[in-house]
Design a protein around this motif. Structure first.
Motif, PDB file in Angstrom:
ATOM      1  N   ASP A  77     -12.743   2.175  -6.722  1.00  0.00           N
ATOM      2  CA  ASP A  77     -12.356   2.049  -5.325  1.00  0.00           C
ATOM      3  C   ASP A  77     -12.137   0.561  -5.071  1.00  0.00           C
ATOM      4  OD1 ASP A  77     -12.071   1.840  -2.577  1.00  0.00           O
ATOM      5  OD2 ASP A  77     -13.671   3.281  -2.137  1.00  0.00           O
ATOM      6  N   LYS A  78     -10.928   0.126  -5.355  1.00  0.00           N
ATOM      7  CA  LYS A  78     -10.583  -1.288  -5.282  1.00  0.00           C
ATOM      8  C   LYS A  78     -10.744  -1.833  -3.873  1.00  0.00           C
ATOM      9  CE  LYS A  78      -6.251  -2.366  -6.275  1.00  0.00           C
ATOM     10  NZ  LYS A  78      -5.046  -2.779  -7.022  1.00  0.00           N
ATOM     11  N   SER A  99      -7.473  -2.511 -11.090  1.00  0.00           N
ATOM     12  CA  SER A  99      -6.711  -1.286 -10.875  1.00  0.00           C
ATOM     13  C   SER A  99      -7.472  -0.306 -10.003  1.00  0.00           C
ATOM     14  CB  SER A  99      -6.384  -0.615 -12.207  1.00  0.00           C
ATOM     15  OG  SER A  99      -5.704   0.608 -11.964  1.00  0.00           O
ATOM     16  N   GLY A 100      -6.790   0.234  -9.023  1.00  0.00           N
ATOM     17  CA  GLY A 100      -7.348   1.300  -8.199  1.00  0.00           C
ATOM     18  C   GLY A 100      -7.375   2.634  -8.915  1.00  0.00           C
ATOM     19  N   ARG A 101      -6.798   2.683 -10.096  1.00  0.00           N
ATOM     20  CA  ARG A 101      -6.824   3.912 -10.890  1.00  0.00           C
ATOM     21  C   ARG A 101      -8.250   4.199 -11.373  1.00  0.00           C
ATOM     22  NH1 ARG A 101      -2.219   5.342 -13.687  1.00  0.00           N
ATOM     23  NH2 ARG A 101      -1.638   3.154 -13.837  1.00  0.00           N
ATOM     24  N   CYS A 137      -7.374  -7.704  -5.654  1.00  0.00           N
ATOM     25  CA  CYS A 137      -6.440  -6.566  -5.650  1.00  0.00           C
ATOM     26  C   CYS A 137      -5.267  -6.770  -6.599  1.00  0.00           C
ATOM     27  CB  CYS A 137      -5.932  -6.314  -4.232  1.00  0.00           C
ATOM     28  SG  CYS A 137      -7.206  -5.646  -3.144  1.00  0.00           S
ATOM     29  N   THR A 190      -5.361   9.985  -1.250  1.00  0.00           N
ATOM     30  CA  THR A 190      -5.310   9.012  -2.331  1.00  0.00           C
ATOM     31  C   THR A 190      -4.366   7.882  -1.948  1.00  0.00           C
ATOM     32  OG1 THR A 190      -5.611  10.756  -3.972  1.00  0.00           O
ATOM     33  CG2 THR A 190      -4.827   8.636  -4.780  1.00  0.00           C
ATOM     34  N   SER A 241       0.848  -1.196   0.000  1.00  0.00           N
ATOM     35  CA  SER A 241       0.000   0.000   0.000  1.00  0.00           C
ATOM     36  C   SER A 241       0.875   1.235   0.000  1.00  0.00           C
ATOM     37  CB  SER A 241      -0.888   0.037   1.250  1.00  0.00           C
ATOM     38  OG  SER A 241      -1.682  -1.112   1.345  1.00  0.00           O
ATOM     39  N   ARG A 281       1.401  -0.211 -13.104  1.00  0.00           N
ATOM     40  CA  ARG A 281       0.548  -0.239 -11.913  1.00  0.00           C
ATOM     41  C   ARG A 281       0.366   1.152 -11.296  1.00  0.00           C
ATOM     42  NH1 ARG A 281      -0.852  -5.660 -10.638  1.00  0.00           N
ATOM     43  NH2 ARG A 281      -2.375  -4.553  -9.381  1.00  0.00           N
ATOM     44  N   PHE A 282      -0.861   1.450 -10.920  1.00  0.00           N
ATOM     45  CA  PHE A 282      -1.192   2.712 -10.259  1.00  0.00           C
ATOM     46  C   PHE A 282      -0.436   2.835  -8.935  1.00  0.00           C
ATOM     47  CE2 PHE A 282      -4.496   5.093  -7.631  1.00  0.00           C
ATOM     48  CZ  PHE A 282      -4.091   6.340  -8.065  1.00  0.00           C
ATOM     49  N   THR A 283      -0.284   1.731  -8.219  1.00  0.00           N
ATOM     50  CA  THR A 283       0.442   1.752  -6.954  1.00  0.00           C
ATOM     51  C   THR A 283       1.875   2.242  -7.150  1.00  0.00           C
ATOM     52  OG1 THR A 283      -0.938  -0.003  -6.072  1.00  0.00           O
ATOM     53  CG2 THR A 283       1.171   0.337  -4.986  1.00  0.00           C
ATOM     54  N   ASN A 287      -3.660   3.460  -2.451  1.00  0.00           N
ATOM     55  CA  ASN A 287      -3.978   2.275  -3.241  1.00  0.00           C
ATOM     56  C   ASN A 287      -3.154   1.116  -2.713  1.00  0.00           C
ATOM     57  OD1 ASN A 287      -5.551   1.273  -5.510  1.00  0.00           O
ATOM     58  ND2 ASN A 287      -3.596   0.828  -6.459  1.00  0.00           N
TER      59      ASN A 287
END
Length: 168
Positions: free
Chosen positions: A99-100, A94-96, A90, A34, A28, A62-64, A36
């Motif tokens: 809301d994952k 994608s959390g992009r 998860c 914000t 995380s 990856r957004f993370t 993710n």
């Protein structure tokens, strides 16, 4: 659920090959505004530069990764087997774009402003020490590029000091 307690790092007693490679973890990053998380199954733990460290590998797409690159900290959250479906979710969404955490039935908690998964049973809070992009010219076996990077979506290896450990 019991509250988290601090745990001295020298009291950790688990097999990292099992904990990371088979049971998986959620990495995380971000802020309270914000955050993710994404599932990882590649990484390790050890001692480097005189510090207790973890190292994780995150793909460019990856957004993370964007959130880790923007900040100085991230966490690793280990969950029990009852959360396997959430871990799978998860790792494949994608959390992009959504809301994952809500979709996976997970929630963020924070310590030192570092996001971690509240449903976890072991949390490693980490401060980044280095970020090394993995490139094809560093592979000593051509099989690696063929098997793992056919789409060109490379990894960055992050090495981070474990600054705090929380356990239930």
């Amino acid at each position: 659920m019991h509250t988290f307690q601090p745990l001295a790092i020298d009291l950790l007693d688990f097999n990292p090959f099992t904990k990371i490679g088979k049971e998986w973890a959620l990495v995380s990053s971000g802020s309270k505004k914000t955050a993710n998380a994404m599932t990882i199954s590649w990484g390790g733990m050890g001692v480097l530069w005189g510090k207790n460290v973890v190292f994780v590998f995150i793909r460019d797409s990856r957004f993370t990764k964007e959130l880790i690159d923007e900040g100085d900290f991230f966490s690793l959250s280990f969950l029990d087997e009852t959360f396997r479906e959430a871990l799978s979710y998860c790792g494949s969404h994608s959390g992009r774009y959504e809301d994952k955490m809500e979709s996976a039935g997970l929630t963020f908690n924070y310590k030192h402003s570092i996001p971690f998964i509240d449903e976890g049973n072991l949390i490693l809070l980490c401060e980044k020490l280095s970020a090394t992009r993995i490139t094809e010219d560093s592979f000593l076996s051509p099989m690696i590029a063929d098997k793992w990077y056919g789409d060109g979506d490379m990894h960055t290896m992050y090495v981070a000091e474990v600054i705090d450990v929380l356990a239930r």
